[in-house]
Scaffold this active site. Structure first.
Site, PDB file in Angstrom:
ATOM      1  N   LYS A  13      52.000 -30.150  31.257  1.00  0.00           N
ATOM      2  CA  LYS A  13      53.324 -30.564  31.377  1.00  0.00           C
ATOM      3  C   LYS A  13      53.792 -31.817  30.954  1.00  0.00           C
ATOM      4  CE  LYS A  13      52.090 -30.573  35.911  1.00  0.00           C
ATOM      5  NZ  LYS A  13      50.545 -30.480  35.869  1.00  0.00           N
ATOM      6  N   ARG A  88      55.411 -31.043  44.580  1.00  0.00           N
ATOM      7  CA  ARG A  88      53.955 -30.710  44.869  1.00  0.00           C
ATOM      8  C   ARG A  88      53.890 -30.083  46.175  1.00  0.00           C
ATOM      9  NH1 ARG A  88      51.525 -34.225  40.575  1.00  0.00           N
ATOM     10  NH2 ARG A  88      49.377 -33.724  40.209  1.00  0.00           N
ATOM     11  N   ARG A 127      39.957 -35.350  28.010  1.00  0.00           N
ATOM     12  CA  ARG A 127      41.445 -35.705  27.968  1.00  0.00           C
ATOM     13  C   ARG A 127      41.157 -37.396  27.966  1.00  0.00           C
ATOM     14  NH1 ARG A 127      46.409 -35.360  32.001  1.00  0.00           N
ATOM     15  NH2 ARG A 127      44.926 -35.983  33.379  1.00  0.00           N
ATOM     16  N   ARG A 160      41.200 -41.315  32.254  1.00  0.00           N
ATOM     17  CA  ARG A 160      41.559 -41.652  33.659  1.00  0.00           C
ATOM     18  C   ARG A 160      40.493 -41.517  34.490  1.00  0.00           C
ATOM     19  NH1 ARG A 160      47.057 -37.957  34.197  1.00  0.00           N
ATOM     20  NH2 ARG A 160      46.093 -37.481  36.244  1.00  0.00           N
ATOM     21  N   ARG A 171      41.275 -31.436  42.476  1.00  0.00           N
ATOM     22  CA  ARG A 171      42.514 -31.503  42.171  1.00  0.00           C
ATOM     23  C   ARG A 171      43.000 -30.027  41.989  1.00  0.00           C
ATOM     24  NH1 ARG A 171      42.479 -34.933  37.022  1.00  0.00           N
ATOM     25  NH2 ARG A 171      44.701 -34.529  36.828  1.00  0.00           N
TER      26      ARG A 171
HETATM   27  P1  AP5 Z   1      48.668 -32.989  29.838  1.00  0.00           P
HETATM   28  O1  AP5 Z   1      49.691 -32.764  29.136  1.00  0.00           O
HETATM   29  O2  AP5 Z   1      48.249 -34.311  30.115  1.00  0.00           O
HETATM   30  O3  AP5 Z   1      48.797 -31.901  31.166  1.00  0.00           O
HETATM   31  P2  AP5 Z   1      49.429 -32.537  32.569  1.00  0.00           P
HETATM   32  O4  AP5 Z   1      49.797 -31.036  33.247  1.00  0.00           O
HETATM   33  O5  AP5 Z   1      50.506 -33.244  32.546  1.00  0.00           O
HETATM   34  O6  AP5 Z   1      48.215 -32.671  33.306  1.00  0.00           O
HETATM   35  P3  AP5 Z   1      47.839 -34.105  34.374  1.00  0.00           P
HETATM   36  O7  AP5 Z   1      46.542 -34.157  34.774  1.00  0.00           O
HETATM   37  O8  AP5 Z   1      48.451 -35.236  33.909  1.00  0.00           O
HETATM   38  O9  AP5 Z   1      48.671 -33.466  35.731  1.00  0.00           O
HETATM   39  P4  AP5 Z   1      48.370 -33.745  37.106  1.00  0.00           P
HETATM   40  O10 AP5 Z   1      49.693 -33.158  37.643  1.00  0.00           O
HETATM   41  O11 AP5 Z   1      47.167 -33.403  37.666  1.00  0.00           O
HETATM   42  O12 AP5 Z   1      48.467 -35.219  37.246  1.00  0.00           O
HETATM   43  P5  AP5 Z   1      49.392 -36.355  37.715  1.00  0.00           P
HETATM   44  O13 AP5 Z   1      49.436 -37.369  37.021  1.00  0.00           O
HETATM   45  O14 AP5 Z   1      50.804 -35.642  37.866  1.00  0.00           O
HETATM   46  O15 AP5 Z   1      47.496 -32.228  29.173  1.00  0.00           O
HETATM   47  C1  AP5 Z   1      46.124 -32.482  29.666  1.00  0.00           C
HETATM   48  C2  AP5 Z   1      45.207 -32.515  28.334  1.00  0.00           C
HETATM   49  O16 AP5 Z   1      45.403 -31.171  27.596  1.00  0.00           O
HETATM   50  C3  AP5 Z   1      45.444 -33.537  27.253  1.00  0.00           C
HETATM   51  O17 AP5 Z   1      44.286 -33.984  26.639  1.00  0.00           O
HETATM   52  C4  AP5 Z   1      46.265 -32.751  26.215  1.00  0.00           C
HETATM   53  O18 AP5 Z   1      46.116 -33.358  24.932  1.00  0.00           O
HETATM   54  C5  AP5 Z   1      45.726 -31.309  26.269  1.00  0.00           C
HETATM   55  N1  AP5 Z   1      46.746 -30.207  26.100  1.00  0.00           N
HETATM   56  C6  AP5 Z   1      48.006 -30.261  26.421  1.00  0.00           C
HETATM   57  N2  AP5 Z   1      48.650 -29.089  26.020  1.00  0.00           N
HETATM   58  C7  AP5 Z   1      47.633 -28.447  25.336  1.00  0.00           C
HETATM   59  C8  AP5 Z   1      47.597 -26.946  24.658  1.00  0.00           C
HETATM   60  N3  AP5 Z   1      48.470 -26.389  24.814  1.00  0.00           N
HETATM   61  N4  AP5 Z   1      46.246 -26.720  24.238  1.00  0.00           N
HETATM   62  C9  AP5 Z   1      45.203 -27.458  24.276  1.00  0.00           C
HETATM   63  N5  AP5 Z   1      45.357 -28.788  24.939  1.00  0.00           N
HETATM   64  C10 AP5 Z   1      46.481 -29.209  25.404  1.00  0.00           C
HETATM   65  O19 AP5 Z   1      49.093 -36.607  39.219  1.00  0.00           O
HETATM   66  C11 AP5 Z   1      47.929 -37.572  39.394  1.00  0.00           C
HETATM   67  C12 AP5 Z   1      47.695 -37.886  40.786  1.00  0.00           C
HETATM   68  O20 AP5 Z   1      48.888 -38.395  41.334  1.00  0.00           O
HETATM   69  C13 AP5 Z   1      47.434 -36.631  41.772  1.00  0.00           C
HETATM   70  O21 AP5 Z   1      46.056 -35.815  41.624  1.00  0.00           O
HETATM   71  C14 AP5 Z   1      48.052 -37.055  43.063  1.00  0.00           C
HETATM   72  O22 AP5 Z   1      47.142 -37.774  43.777  1.00  0.00           O
HETATM   73  C15 AP5 Z   1      49.248 -37.977  42.680  1.00  0.00           C
HETATM   74  N6  AP5 Z   1      50.567 -37.483  42.568  1.00  0.00           N
HETATM   75  C16 AP5 Z   1      51.393 -37.177  41.510  1.00  0.00           C
HETATM   76  N7  AP5 Z   1      52.362 -36.490  41.680  1.00  0.00           N
HETATM   77  C17 AP5 Z   1      52.522 -36.318  43.306  1.00  0.00           C
HETATM   78  C18 AP5 Z   1      53.204 -35.798  44.116  1.00  0.00           C
HETATM   79  N8  AP5 Z   1      54.422 -35.079  43.729  1.00  0.00           N
HETATM   80  N9  AP5 Z   1      52.792 -35.543  45.378  1.00  0.00           N
HETATM   81  C19 AP5 Z   1      51.534 -36.127  45.853  1.00  0.00           C
HETATM   82  N10 AP5 Z   1      50.811 -36.791  44.943  1.00  0.00           N
HETATM   83  C20 AP5 Z   1      51.215 -37.065  43.703  1.00  0.00           C
END
Ligand code: AP5
Length: 213
Positions: A13, A88, A127, A160, A171
């Site tokens: 994403k 979420r 990652r 991270r 997660r």
């Molecule tokens: P990446 O693009 O970073 O994936 P992502 O979907 O953005 O993954 P995140 O881990 O950032 O999502 P998340 O939803 O868990 O974390 P967030 O920061 O929102 O890609 C991942 C890896 O794959 C990278 O190495 C990339 O290079 C590689 N890649 C990408 N595309 C690829 C492809 N097509 N093929 C191969 N490799 C690929 O949330 C973190 C924490 O914050 C949560 O756990 C929660 O505690 C809190 N939080 C955040 N938002 C909320 C909310 N709305 N409500 C409550 N808590 C929240």
């Protein structure tokens, strides 16, 4: 256009939101990035959020709703924005819908990034991210050119805290229990489009562009 990027952690994403956000001039609103900025700033919110995030759980709905409603009310969001990792939970989605109705706006599309759990584990355990500009890397698929130095800004590339295997699995469970019900929520509203996010990033970007066209 207001677009929600929905999908498991590690589904790409953030990678695609950065790319399409730059192309279209839409701000990329990531609650994960906002919470990590609060942690770096050492604010009270950041201190509370860090403990929750390190366990792989969700930060309370009202906290993230407040962050998003404040951010999407700023002038740079007037022509649209991308929501990455928000909503979420059903409570967050309903709160957002209520706030948008008040501004005579609505979500245009919710795009589901579909990737199997085993691929998520491989992506997230490998990652790495730039601690300064947030550029994403992967130790196997897309490492930085020079060790731990970011290709874009020269910052330090790090892992991270929540990308440890045990936390990744937690997660994923939280995603299936609390976030996946949003798939049905947006399907019923006829907003949902599903994307095969297990393809190469360039292919994902092409499919995304055709969905948004
Ligand atoms: P990446 O693009 O970073 O994936 P992502 O979907 O953005 O993954 P995140 O881990 O950032 O999502 P998340 O939803 O868990 O974390 P967030 O920061 O929102 O890609 C991942 C890896 O794959 C990278 O190495 C990339 O290079 C590689 N890649 C990408 N595309 C690829 C492809 N097509 N093929 C191969 N490799 C690929 O949330 C973190 C924490 O914050 C949560 O756990 C929660 O505690 C809190 N939080 C955040 N938002 C909320 C909310 N709305 N409500 C409550 N808590 C929240």
């Amino acid at each position: 256009m207001i677009v929600v990027f929905l999908g498991p952690p590690g589904s790409g994403k953030g990678t695609q939101a950065k790319r399409i956000g730059q192309q279209r001039g839409w701000p990329h609103l990531s609650t994960g990035d906002m919470l990590r900025a609060a942690i770096t700033a050492g604010s009270e919110l950041g201190l509370k959020a860090k403990a929750v995030m390190d366990r792989g759980e969700l930060v309370p709905d009202q906290v993230v709703l407040g962050l998003i409603l404040d951010r999407c009310g700023r002038p740079d969001c007037n022509n649209g924005f991308i929501l990455d990792g928000f909503p979420r939970t059903i409570v967050q989605a309903e709160g957002l819908d209520r706030a948008l109705v008040g501004k005579k706006l609505e979500i245009d599309r919710a795009i589901l990034f579909d990737v199997p759990d085993d691929e998520v584990e491989e992506r997230l355990s490998g990652r790495r991210v730039c601690s300064q500009c947030g550029a994403p890397y992967h130790v196997k698929f897309s490492p930085p050119k020079a060790g731990r130095i970011c290709d874009s800004c020269g910052g330090q590339v790090v892992q991270r805290d929540d990308d440890q295997l045990g936390v990744i699995r937690k997660r994923l469970k939280v995603y299936h229990d609390q976030t996946a019900p949003l798939i049905e929520y947006y399907r019923k509203k006829k907003k949902l489009k599903t994307l095969d996010a297990s393809q190469l990033p360039e292919k994902v970007a092409d499919e995304l562009l055709s969905i948004l066209r």
